[in-house]
Design a protein around this motif. Structure first.
Motif, mmCIF file in Angstrom:
data_model
loop_
_atom_site.group_PDB
_atom_site.id
_atom_site.type_symbol
_atom_site.label_atom_id
_atom_site.label_comp_id
_atom_site.label_asym_id
_atom_site.label_seq_id
_atom_site.Cartn_x
_atom_site.Cartn_y
_atom_site.Cartn_z
ATOM 1 N N ALA A 452 0.845 -1.200 0.000
ATOM 2 C CA ALA A 452 0.000 0.000 0.000
ATOM 3 C C ALA A 452 0.877 1.246 0.000
ATOM 4 C CB ALA A 452 -0.912 -0.007 1.219
ATOM 5 N N LEU A 453 0.622 2.168 -0.968
ATOM 6 C CA LEU A 453 1.353 3.435 -1.018
ATOM 7 C C LEU A 453 0.349 4.576 -0.853
ATOM 8 C CD1 LEU A 453 3.798 2.381 -3.881
ATOM 9 C CD2 LEU A 453 4.355 2.607 -1.451
ATOM 10 N N ALA A 454 -0.267 5.063 -1.947
ATOM 11 C CA ALA A 454 -1.231 6.166 -1.826
ATOM 12 C C ALA A 454 -2.631 5.673 -1.445
ATOM 13 C CB ALA A 454 -1.288 6.943 -3.138
ATOM 14 N N GLN A 459 -8.391 -1.080 -1.265
ATOM 15 C CA GLN A 459 -8.664 -0.226 -2.431
ATOM 16 C C GLN A 459 -7.801 -0.653 -3.630
ATOM 17 O OE1 GLN A 459 -7.776 3.471 -0.419
ATOM 18 N NE2 GLN A 459 -9.937 4.110 -0.412
ATOM 19 N N ILE A 460 -6.541 -0.955 -3.354
ATOM 20 C CA ILE A 460 -5.633 -1.385 -4.445
ATOM 21 C C ILE A 460 -6.191 -2.646 -5.107
ATOM 22 C CG2 ILE A 460 -3.329 -2.353 -4.917
ATOM 23 C CD1 ILE A 460 -2.351 -0.475 -2.589
ATOM 24 N N LEU A 548 0.242 -0.327 -9.682
ATOM 25 C CA LEU A 548 -1.084 0.288 -9.858
ATOM 26 C C LEU A 548 -0.956 1.805 -9.761
ATOM 27 C CD1 LEU A 548 -4.218 -0.529 -10.052
ATOM 28 C CD2 LEU A 548 -4.292 0.167 -7.660
ATOM 29 N N LEU A 549 -1.437 2.508 -10.803
ATOM 30 C CA LEU A 549 -1.471 3.972 -10.814
ATOM 31 C C LEU A 549 -2.934 4.398 -10.842
ATOM 32 C CD1 LEU A 549 1.205 4.290 -13.619
ATOM 33 C CD2 LEU A 549 1.583 4.982 -11.257
ATOM 34 N N LEU A 554 1.112 7.012 -8.146
ATOM 35 C CA LEU A 554 1.450 5.647 -7.751
ATOM 36 C C LEU A 554 0.597 5.250 -6.543
ATOM 37 C CD1 LEU A 554 3.390 3.257 -8.253
ATOM 38 C CD2 LEU A 554 4.971 4.327 -6.657
ATOM 39 N N ALA A 555 -0.281 4.216 -6.722
ATOM 40 C CA ALA A 555 -1.202 3.823 -5.634
ATOM 41 C C ALA A 555 -0.663 2.650 -4.824
ATOM 42 C CB ALA A 555 -2.568 3.460 -6.222
#
Length: 740
Positions: A452-454, A459-460, A548-549, A554-555
């Motif tokens: 998990a980033l953004a 959600q990802i 995933l963007l 970047l998500a």
């Protein structure tokens, strides 16, 4: 005669109860002009004759019937189970030239003509002969008490009832090439006993011999039931969809392509593919797998398995005679017809052993009276007892009974082994070479990490699953499976499209979402050194990473890998505990191979073409290893063929039974140590059987010559040894994985 020109015809043979029966039939048939080979399985009750196409099969049937057995050609239609026995007998003269490809399984019930049947034991011809002989002996005893002067005649009559059929079989066997049969030894001993005045003993010995044969028949019947019991798993009828309604039809008439309806709790009547519905399938009856498997449309199912919790519509993919169970039964029957090395040795040994016993009996009867003026009657009596002790029945059956029971026990637990020679060799395996994809691993990628980033992990997963909806790509299926397992919502994606060589894009909830390879993602939104290091670390673990963007930012990252099967590590540990080396052979890259091998603790050889795998197997053999190669039987075919034992992983109609020596129906790594354990159990059982058979003979030989035992104990002990050996072999039917 070349094998290419040979025809193979298979028969169901009744009346066999021990391996000497098989030897008599094989010897008699191979003497027929045009017959190159005859293979008999006493346990399966089958006969395969390899012969010239021009041979009249009437001569085969006549020869077998002359030996006192019943014979019936196996139908190629697979419908012989539907034919009543009364009609089947009438059709004994139709012939079946199947060139080695028959699928017949004649499991008809009803009366027999000497066969071992599924009904009560007392209905068999041998049982009725035994009962008649026992009644005649009891009557002779009563008559002898009331009218002593006719006692001898009464016992002679009782003796004749039992001995005449035995002597007829002995004479037929002698003419057919087996002069030293068990029946011949029995007939000589009984007639000899009459001449020295031991008529009562002669009649009793014949009765005990018949009782022994009957008990052997019952024991052999149990083994026969074990594998045939598999066919009872398939229901007799199926619900077929016709013109919008369901109609009950016989399962044997189901054609490929027919759609059947299976209700919860029902057994599936045919191999097929689910076209509608989702349910847990209990495969324990076929594969021994303890937990039901979740099956969805597109998944294949076996005949005989149980649908547990929802209505299914299934398209039939195999006719009744070609379904998994029919193929397993046919495989095991043919495997039982092929002799193991120990069995071949025992056969050769008994061929010289029986004449040797006759010579010993003759010497015991004549030398003491001639050389030491001992009483003739006493030593002739001892000589006759030696003949009875010498019956090789228990010895001859010691190996095939154990091999047959072992093959059946394995088949009932999803371990298919193609013959006694393979079953014997498995215990000597020193190295197991294993394919990676689909053997050590599941054969399909699964999501291992969500970074998990953004956005958060849920959600990802939702956004990625939205883009991949409807795709059948393995990586897409991995993401969709994970979303389903985590119950992550999958919103609709608009304008979704594949970006050649890069990934997929679409609009989800009003924002642009991209799922790309790391290289493509770096071109869209430059990846930081930290993220690149994270991706490199995941790649080093053999994982494929998708970036995933969402909304141009970047998500998160999704990492996937073909994961090891849950039982792979345990199976490899069990092999190591048995002193067996293991090596992983894969066409995958070195990094992925090293990651999986590191987790499993196995040596890895990567970047291999099919011929490279074969070369490695040859190298291991050159170093003195006995190699078992485990693979899916397709790209591994050259290595499977080169190995000492090739083991195919997989189930149902796809199992590579033709190229491999053995197969795992479950497709589980745990089946490999299980097969080796089964081999060790079977060979241990054979050693016990040979010890029982020979040990009893040695004891009785000594006690007979010393005058402690006579004719009755001799035949009783021989019968007892045969029944003991058979019963000991039957213990293997209860074999469980992990018991060795």
């Amino acid at each position: 005669m070349s094998d290419e020109l040979a025809t193979k015809t298979r028969y169901r043979v009744g009346g066999m109860d021990c391996a000497s029966c098989a030897m008599k039939i094989e010897t008699a048939l191979t003497r027929l002009p045009g017959v190159s080979q005859a293979d008999v399985s006493v346990t399966a009750g089958t006969l395969s004759v390899h012969h010239e196409p021009s041979l009249s099969l009437l001569s085969v049937e006549r020869q077998v019937k002359a030996l006192g057995f019943t014979i019936q050609p196996l139908s190629t239609t697979g419908k012989s189970a539907e034919v009543p026995e009364e009609q089947a007998g009438a059709g004994a003269h139709h012939h079946d030239h199947d060139h080695g490809h028959d699928h017949g399984h004649d499991y008809g019930h009803g009366h027999d003509h000497g066969a071992i049947i599924d009904g009560p034991w007392w209905k068999t011809t041998k049982a009725q002969l035994t009962i008649a002989c026992a009644a005649a002996l009891a009557l002779a005893y009563l008559v002898g008490r009331m009218i002593p002067e006719v006692e001898r005649l009464a016992y002679l009559a009782a003796l004749a009832i039992g001995l005449v059929p035995v002597a007829r079989r002995a004479i037929s066997a002698a003419f057919a090439g087996t002069p030293f049969s068990i029946e011949m030894l029995m007939s000589i001993a009984a007639v000899g006993a009459v001449f020295i005045g031991a008529v009562e003993e002669a009649a009793t010995v014949v009765l005990l011999f018949l009782v022994g044969e009957m008990l052997e028949g019952v024991a052999a019947g149990r083994a026969r039931q074990s594998i045939r019991g598999l066919t009872d798993l398939v229901p007799k009828t199926a619900l077929v969809e016709e013109n919008g309604t369901t109609v009950e039809r016989p399962a044997t008439t189901l054609a490929v392509g027919t759609v059947i309806v299976v209700r919860p709790g029902d057994r599936i009547a045919a191999d097929g593919t689910i076209v509608d519905g989702e349910s847990a399938i209990d495969e324990a009856p076929v594969t021994g797998e303890s937990l039901p498997k979740r099956k969805v449309p597109g998944d294949s199912v076996f005949a005989g398995t149980i649908n547990t919790d929802a209505v299914l519509r299934i398209r039939v993919t195999a006719a009744a005679q070609d379904n998994t169970i029919a193929r397993v039964v046919k495989l095991v029957e043919e495997a039982q017809e092929s002799k193991a090395p120990t069995e071949r040795f025992i056969d050769r040994f008994s061929r010289s052993y029986t004449p040797f016993v006759l010579v010993v009996g003759l010497l015991v009867a004549t030398l003491p009276p001639l050389l030491f003026s001992e009483p003739w009657l006493e030593w002739i009596y001892k000589g006759l007892a030696v003949l009875l002790i010498g019956c090789p029945c228990a010895l001859v059956i010691s190996t095939p009974a154990a091999i047959a029971a072992g093959l059946s026990a394995g088949a009932r637990r999803g371990l298919l082994i193609k013959g006694g020679a393979i079953l014997e060799s498995l215990r000597r395996v020193t190295t197991v070479a294993v394919d990676k994809t689909g053997t050590l691993t599941l054969g399909r990628p699964v999501v291992t990490d969500i970074v998990a980033l953004a956005r958060n992990e849920r959600q990802i997963l939702s956004l990625a699953a939205a883009l991949e909806s409807g795709s059948s790509h393995p990586l897409a299926l991995a993401i969709l499976d994970r979303a389903k397992a985590d119950k992550a919502p999958v919103p609709p994606a608009f304008e979704a499209k594949a970006l050649a060589g890069k990934g997929v894009s679409g609009n989800v909830g009003g924002e642009t979402v991209l799922l790309l390879s790391p290289r493509a993602a770096a071109g869209v939104d430059g990846l930081s050194l930290e993220i690149e290091a994270r991706i490199a670390a995941l790649n080093d673990e053999g994982k494929t990473v998708s970036v995933l963007l969402a909304g141009g930012k970047l998500a998160g990252l999704i990492a996937m890998r073909d994961e090891p099967r849950p039982d792979s590590a345990i199976a490899l540990k069990r092999l190591a505990e048995r002193g067996i080396a293991t090596v992983m052979l894969t066409g995958d890259n070195q990094r992925t191979a090293a990651a999986i091998a590191g987790r499993l603790g196995i040596e890895a050889r990567a970047d291999l073409l099919p011929q490279d795998k074969q070369t490695i197997v040859r190298e291991l053999q050159a170093q003195g290893a006995l190699v078992a190669k485990v693979g899916d039987g397709i790209n591994d075919a050259p290595a499977l063929a080169a190995a000492d034992i090739g083991i195919a992983m997989g189930g149902g109609t796809d199992v590579a039974l033709e190229t491999a020596d053995a197969a795992s129906l479950h497709g589980r790594m745990a089946d490999i140590p299980d097969m080796i354990d089964l081999s060790k159990s079977v060979m241990g059982n054979i050693r016990q059987n040979i010890t029982i058979a020979l040990g009893l003979k040695v004891v009785l030989l000594v006690t007979t010559i010393l005058g402690v035992t006579g004719l009755w104990p001799a035949i009783l002990a021989d019968t007892g040894a045969t029944v003991l050996v058979t019963a000991n072999a039957m213990r293997l039917l209860r074999w469980q994985a992990g018991t060795a």
